[in-house]
Design a protein around this motif. Structure first.
Motif, short mmCIF file in Angstrom:
data_model
loop_
_atom_site.label_atom_id
_atom_site.label_comp_id
_atom_site.label_asym_id
_atom_site.label_seq_id
_atom_site.Cartn_x
_atom_site.Cartn_y
_atom_site.Cartn_z
N ALA A 203 0.83 -1.20 0.00
CA ALA A 203 0.00 0.00 0.00
C ALA A 203 0.87 1.26 0.00
O ALA A 203 0.52 2.26 -0.66
CB ALA A 203 -0.93 -0.01 1.21
N TYR A 204 1.99 1.23 0.73
CA TYR A 204 2.91 2.38 0.75
C TYR A 204 3.48 2.63 -0.65
O TYR A 204 3.48 3.77 -1.14
CB TYR A 204 4.05 2.13 1.74
CG TYR A 204 5.25 3.01 1.51
CD1 TYR A 204 5.26 4.34 1.91
CD2 TYR A 204 6.39 2.51 0.86
CE1 TYR A 204 6.36 5.15 1.68
CE2 TYR A 204 7.49 3.31 0.63
CZ TYR A 204 7.47 4.64 1.03
OH TYR A 204 8.56 5.44 0.80
N ILE A 205 3.95 1.57 -1.31
CA ILE A 205 4.52 1.71 -2.65
C ILE A 205 3.48 2.28 -3.61
O ILE A 205 3.76 3.20 -4.38
CB ILE A 205 5.05 0.35 -3.15
CG1 ILE A 205 6.25 -0.09 -2.30
CG2 ILE A 205 5.43 0.42 -4.62
CD1 ILE A 205 6.71 -1.52 -2.57
N ALA A 206 2.26 1.74 -3.54
CA ALA A 206 1.20 2.20 -4.44
C ALA A 206 0.85 3.67 -4.18
O ALA A 206 0.65 4.45 -5.12
CB ALA A 206 -0.04 1.33 -4.27
N HIS A 213 5.91 10.09 -6.31
CA HIS A 213 7.14 10.04 -5.53
C HIS A 213 7.78 8.65 -5.62
O HIS A 213 7.08 7.64 -5.77
CB HIS A 213 6.87 10.35 -4.06
CG HIS A 213 6.26 11.70 -3.84
ND1 HIS A 213 6.88 12.87 -4.20
CD2 HIS A 213 5.06 12.06 -3.28
CE1 HIS A 213 6.11 13.90 -3.89
NE2 HIS A 213 5.00 13.43 -3.33
N GLU A 214 9.09 8.62 -5.50
CA GLU A 214 9.79 7.34 -5.51
C GLU A 214 9.71 6.68 -4.14
O GLU A 214 10.07 7.29 -3.13
CB GLU A 214 11.26 7.54 -5.88
CG GLU A 214 12.04 6.24 -5.96
CD GLU A 214 13.51 6.45 -6.27
OE1 GLU A 214 14.27 5.46 -6.24
OE2 GLU A 214 13.90 7.62 -6.53
N PRO A 215 9.24 5.43 -4.05
CA PRO A 215 9.19 4.74 -2.76
C PRO A 215 10.59 4.39 -2.28
O PRO A 215 11.47 4.06 -3.08
CB PRO A 215 8.38 3.47 -3.06
CG PRO A 215 7.74 3.69 -4.40
CD PRO A 215 8.65 4.63 -5.13
N HIS A 216 10.81 4.47 -0.99
CA HIS A 216 12.08 4.06 -0.39
C HIS A 216 11.78 3.12 0.78
O HIS A 216 11.10 3.52 1.73
CB HIS A 216 12.88 5.27 0.11
CG HIS A 216 13.37 6.16 -0.97
ND1 HIS A 216 14.48 5.88 -1.75
CD2 HIS A 216 12.90 7.35 -1.42
CE1 HIS A 216 14.67 6.84 -2.62
NE2 HIS A 216 13.73 7.75 -2.45
N LEU A 217 12.27 1.89 0.70
CA LEU A 217 12.07 0.91 1.76
C LEU A 217 13.35 0.75 2.57
O LEU A 217 14.43 0.59 1.99
CB LEU A 217 11.66 -0.45 1.20
CG LEU A 217 10.39 -0.52 0.34
CD1 LEU A 217 10.20 -1.94 -0.19
CD2 LEU A 217 9.17 -0.09 1.14
N ILE A 218 13.25 0.80 3.87
CA ILE A 218 14.36 0.42 4.75
C ILE A 218 13.91 -0.80 5.52
O ILE A 218 13.00 -0.74 6.36
CB ILE A 218 14.75 1.56 5.71
CG1 ILE A 218 15.38 2.70 4.93
CG2 ILE A 218 15.71 1.05 6.78
CD1 ILE A 218 15.95 3.80 5.79
N GLN A 219 14.52 -1.93 5.18
CA GLN A 219 14.12 -3.21 5.76
C GLN A 219 15.23 -3.70 6.68
O GLN A 219 16.39 -3.77 6.29
CB GLN A 219 13.83 -4.23 4.66
CG GLN A 219 12.72 -3.77 3.72
CD GLN A 219 12.52 -4.71 2.54
OE1 GLN A 219 13.48 -5.24 1.99
NE2 GLN A 219 11.27 -4.91 2.15
N VAL A 220 14.84 -4.06 7.90
CA VAL A 220 15.84 -4.45 8.91
C VAL A 220 15.58 -5.87 9.38
O VAL A 220 14.48 -6.41 9.26
CB VAL A 220 15.81 -3.48 10.11
CG1 VAL A 220 16.16 -2.08 9.66
CG2 VAL A 220 14.45 -3.50 10.80
N ASP A 221 16.62 -6.47 9.92
CA ASP A 221 16.51 -7.83 10.45
C ASP A 221 15.88 -7.79 11.84
O ASP A 221 16.05 -6.85 12.60
CB ASP A 221 17.89 -8.48 10.54
CG ASP A 221 18.49 -8.73 9.17
OD1 ASP A 221 17.74 -9.11 8.25
OD2 ASP A 221 19.71 -8.51 9.01
N GLY A 222 15.17 -8.85 12.15
CA GLY A 222 14.55 -8.96 13.46
C GLY A 222 13.52 -10.07 13.47
O GLY A 222 12.86 -10.32 12.45
N GLN A 223 13.42 -10.75 14.59
CA GLN A 223 12.47 -11.85 14.72
C GLN A 223 11.66 -11.70 15.99
O GLN A 223 12.08 -11.06 16.96
CB GLN A 223 13.19 -13.20 14.72
CG GLN A 223 13.90 -13.53 13.41
CD GLN A 223 14.56 -14.89 13.45
OE1 GLN A 223 14.88 -15.42 14.50
NE2 GLN A 223 14.78 -15.47 12.28
#
Length: 343
Positions: A203-206, A213-223
């Motif tokens: 939904a954010y990208i869309a 605007h260009e989408p920017h994802l910051i994806q981090v590790d975590g469980q």
């Protein structure tokens, strides 16, 4: 000598002088016995300080008065809050809520359902883990026991699903953040455990592309479910070691945002709307703590009162009709923008 301890309904029948079948009828439905009998039973209950074991009573019924309620993790105030609302509605309807937590584990989720199966519940309300769920086993349970899902959906499992419209809510807050300042980047777990997180990412990208605007994802590790810790640890690393393309961060959920707010404070970065602030942070869910962060967290609230009410209404309807729904219902409720001090 003190009165002997009453261990079961047979003992209570003996000391009260009321027959066991009449007592069973009363405990199943107090209105089903005559007023004079009901008053006699209630007087005896007070006199002898007896409370029946509702689980043992229900085992002898074809349809029990128990409704199971299973949530992913009760340490999460969001699930604690919605569970409390659902419990109240179940009690108001004259049923007994049985609340269980899966503690974030798929095996525990199945163990909870098996425990409920053993006491013959009238129905079950389940907020599944989502992608971590053992779907075939959950589906097998739902084929035997009236089951309604809420919060996270498992396709074709249960009679109905009620949750939040992530497309609407994310679009709402992205629109606001772009309108009021720099377009946001999206801060999330690389491998989320809840399917809502994947929907929010899409939904954010869309929404960003719709606004040009260009989408920017910051994806981090975590469980696991320790989102605040992940937000603090990984957020601190990003804020101090990485040049961000914008001064606005939209987090996948409020708990990540709360950790990120703490990381910003720890590193001397001012968050908020005034001229001295260099960063804006927003979240999603309207977590119970979000209004008490510093600054208070801008977010989108989920209408969990409506989700809770519709879920309970549907399971009660299934219990009463004793029939499956002709088609599986899926209803999504819109979120509401909560504009606060962080963005």
């Amino acid at each position: 000598m003190s009165d002997p301890k009453i261990k079961n309904m047979e003992d209570f029948a003996t000391v009260s002088g009321i027959s066991r079948p009449t007592l069973s009828k009363y405990f199943n439905d107090p209105e089903s016995v005559r007023k004079s009998t009901r008053e006699k039973i209630e007087t005896a209950l007070k006199k002898h300080d007896y409370r029946p074991n509702v689980y043992a009573v229900n085992q002898n019924r074809r349809q029990t008065k128990n409704i199971g309620l299973v949530v992913p993790n009760l340490t999460d105030p969001f699930f604690a809050g919605i569970a409390r609302t659902i419990e109240g509605l179940i009690v108001k309807a004259g049923f007994n809520p049985l609340l269980l937590s899966s503690h974030g584990g798929p095996e525990q989720e199945i163990s909870n359902l098996e425990s409920l199966r053993s006491i013959k519940p009238a129905g079950v309300l389940l907020a599944p883990l989502g992608r971590a769920s053992l779907v075939e086993q959950v589906a097998a349970f739902a084929n035997e026991v009236p089951t309604v899902l809420f919060d996270a959906n498992l396709e074709k499992v249960g009679e109905a699903f009620f949750g939040s419209d992530n497309n609407q809510s994310i679009s709402l807050i992205v629109d606001y953040l772009c309108r009021s300042g720099e377009p946001p980047l999206f801060f999330e777990l690389k491998t989320p455990i809840n399917p809502n997180a994947y929907k929010r990412r899409s939904a954010y990208i869309a929404a960003m592309e719709r606004l040009g605007h260009e989408p920017h994802l910051i994806q981090v590790d975590g469980q696991g479910w320790n989102f605040e810790e992940i937000g603090f640890r990984e957020g601190g690393r990003i804020l101090t070691r990485q040049k961000l393309p914008t001064n606005t961060i939209l987090c996948s959920n409020d708990r990540l945002a709360i950790g990120l707010l703490s990381a910003a404070f720890e590193n001397g970065i001012k968050v908020g709307l005034d001229a001295r602030a260099s960063l804006r942070i927003a979240g999603h869910d309207d977590h119970p703590f979000s209004r008490f962060t510093c600054p208070s967290l801008t977010t989108v609230s989920q209408d969990y009162d409506a989700i809770a009410a519709r879920s309970v209404e549907t399971i009660l309807s299934l219990i009463q009709s004793k029939e499956c729904m002709k088609t599986r219902e899926e209803t999504l409720f819109e979120g509401r923008l909560e504009m606060r001090g962080s963005a």
